[in-house]
Design a protein around this motif. Sequence first.
Motif, short mmCIF file in Angstrom:
data_model
loop_
_atom_site.label_atom_id
_atom_site.label_comp_id
_atom_site.label_asym_id
_atom_site.label_seq_id
_atom_site.Cartn_x
_atom_site.Cartn_y
_atom_site.Cartn_z
N SER A 242 0.84 -1.20 0.00
CA SER A 242 0.00 0.00 0.00
C SER A 242 0.87 1.25 0.00
O SER A 242 2.00 1.22 0.50
N SER A 244 0.49 3.76 1.83
CA SER A 244 0.65 4.13 3.23
C SER A 244 0.34 2.93 4.10
O SER A 244 -0.62 2.18 3.84
N TYR A 246 -0.99 3.00 6.84
CA TYR A 246 -2.26 3.24 7.52
C TYR A 246 -3.45 2.84 6.66
O TYR A 246 -4.60 2.90 7.12
N GLU A 247 -3.20 2.43 5.42
CA GLU A 247 -4.27 1.91 4.57
C GLU A 247 -4.47 0.42 4.77
O GLU A 247 -5.49 -0.13 4.34
N LYS A 278 -10.10 6.91 8.62
CA LYS A 278 -10.49 7.35 7.27
C LYS A 278 -10.32 8.86 7.13
O LYS A 278 -9.91 9.35 6.06
N LEU A 281 -6.61 9.52 6.57
CA LEU A 281 -6.19 9.19 5.21
C LEU A 281 -6.75 10.18 4.19
O LEU A 281 -6.06 10.54 3.23
N GLU A 282 -7.97 10.63 4.42
CA GLU A 282 -8.55 11.64 3.52
C GLU A 282 -7.77 12.95 3.61
O GLU A 282 -7.48 13.59 2.59
N ALA A 284 -4.68 13.20 4.46
CA ALA A 284 -3.38 12.96 3.83
C ALA A 284 -3.46 13.12 2.31
O ALA A 284 -2.56 13.68 1.67
N ASP A 285 -4.57 12.64 1.74
CA ASP A 285 -4.76 12.75 0.29
C ASP A 285 -4.97 14.20 -0.14
O ASP A 285 -4.66 14.57 -1.29
#
Length: 535
Positions: A242, A244, A246-247, A278, A281-282, A284-285
């Motif tokens: 992955s 990351s 964290y995914e 989530k 991660l959002e 981060a994106d």
Amino acid sequence: MAKHIFVTGGVVSSLGKGITAASLGHLLKARGYKVTMQKMDPYLNVDPGTMSPFQHGEVFVTDDGHEGDLDLGHYERFIDESLSRESNFTQGSIYQTLIARERRGDFLGGTVQVIPHVTEAIKERLRRIASQSNADIVISEIGGTIGDIESQPFIEAARQFKKEKDPGDVLFVHVTLVPYIAAAHEVKTKPTQHSVKELRSIGVQPDFIVCRSDHEITDKVREKIALFCDVATEDVLACVDSPSIYEVPLALDEQGFDVKVLDKLGLEVRPIDLTPLKSFLEAADNCEGQVDIAVVGKYVSLPDAYLSVIEALGHAGVHEGRHVEVHLIDGEELTDDNAEETLGSMDGILVPGGFGQRAFEGKIAAARYARVHKVPFLGICLGLQAAVCEFARDVAGMPGATSAEFDEQAEYPVIDLMPEQEDIEDKGGTMRLGAYPCKVSPGSRAFEAYGEEIIYERHRHRYEVNNAFRDRLQDAGLVISGVSPDGRLTEMIELPDHPWFVASQGHPEFKSRPTRPHPLFSAFVHAAAIGKYRG
């Protein structure tokens, strides 16, 4: 009674057993269960505290002062729980305890053997962490690779442990490599088959197989592995590389890993809340812009030596909405002459902890460059000591100021051995270790970051700022913004006429979490971003 999950690894090392175990822990905690984690290491060192980071990566320190495996950092960051010394033990510590008991005569003249004595000592550690943590589920990672002679006592202890428990109280998860052979244009299951065969030959049948690969694991591949390894097809899970780490929990959740685990353990499948992960991660994106941070150290050829620092910078970057690009700079190569060329494009400079004189002058050069050129600076442990030495030399009029660790005859030993350390000869487990309180001065940068007067950070060091030079340093303009509650020890320093220059004797990186970045790292990255994007 706690349920137990053992995580083993096959084929090769560095497969990501720790990430797999931590991801499962995250999912189970997200379903409302109390989870704790443990790492069993098969080497004969008592702990990694005296091992070179080149051998073992960083040494992670717990609140209660245990020097542990770096996987404990993954565990804490994924399950957002502070672990203890019970969360990591080695074969060396088991033997040390048994030999001490044998010397006392505890075994009444009996022969001390791997079975039953070593295995029983291992099982006692399993029972102890379950009792002390009061956890619903204990996840224990067994270090090494199946087939290694060193890890056999741990596998045997886990086998016995399962036999002593009721059915459904103990599960085995086997993480294995499914390599892609480019010439054949396919992934190969034979290494996994052999690894499981080796595991079964010593009496352990895995309940789940997690397949690590850099290519897709198709249903056909999973069916083949299931057939040859005697597990259900749905219990063969894919864990593909992955972007990351964290995914990984989300990828395993999509395959129902935690639901299947709870079903086999006979536990209720409660609703899951993955919103915090989530959201991280959002965020981060959605990061925009890049902040370049130089990490000036001596173990830079192995990034795992600074794993928690790198992770903490990443957490802070996401919190600040910026991509943090970490540049590992070899302190041995850094000098005043090449500092501009090396550090001139950096938005922030971080000098982490370390031991020994090698690269220390390079760390001083980094602190000097940050001070003179007004670059945001964060010093950690030895990084604080380098900053104090630089300030003493160049501002406070103490040429050659250094640490007594490197020159016992120095005229200005502005860093000196703690009095309680003077007569200690053993190196392992004898430093100032674990969480200690720090009183932060209101109005300081540190107070602005923490937002409270009493904070706790984890420590790992023998040397401190020398109180004999404290007044002279302060008179020259150094701000001591954090001290021990009794005022005896300098815990934090900073410069007042600087955009952001703060150093901590403690290790804030150990307490950073993806969803709760450490405030000192956030303030540092924020200052670096402001410096870069203020225009």
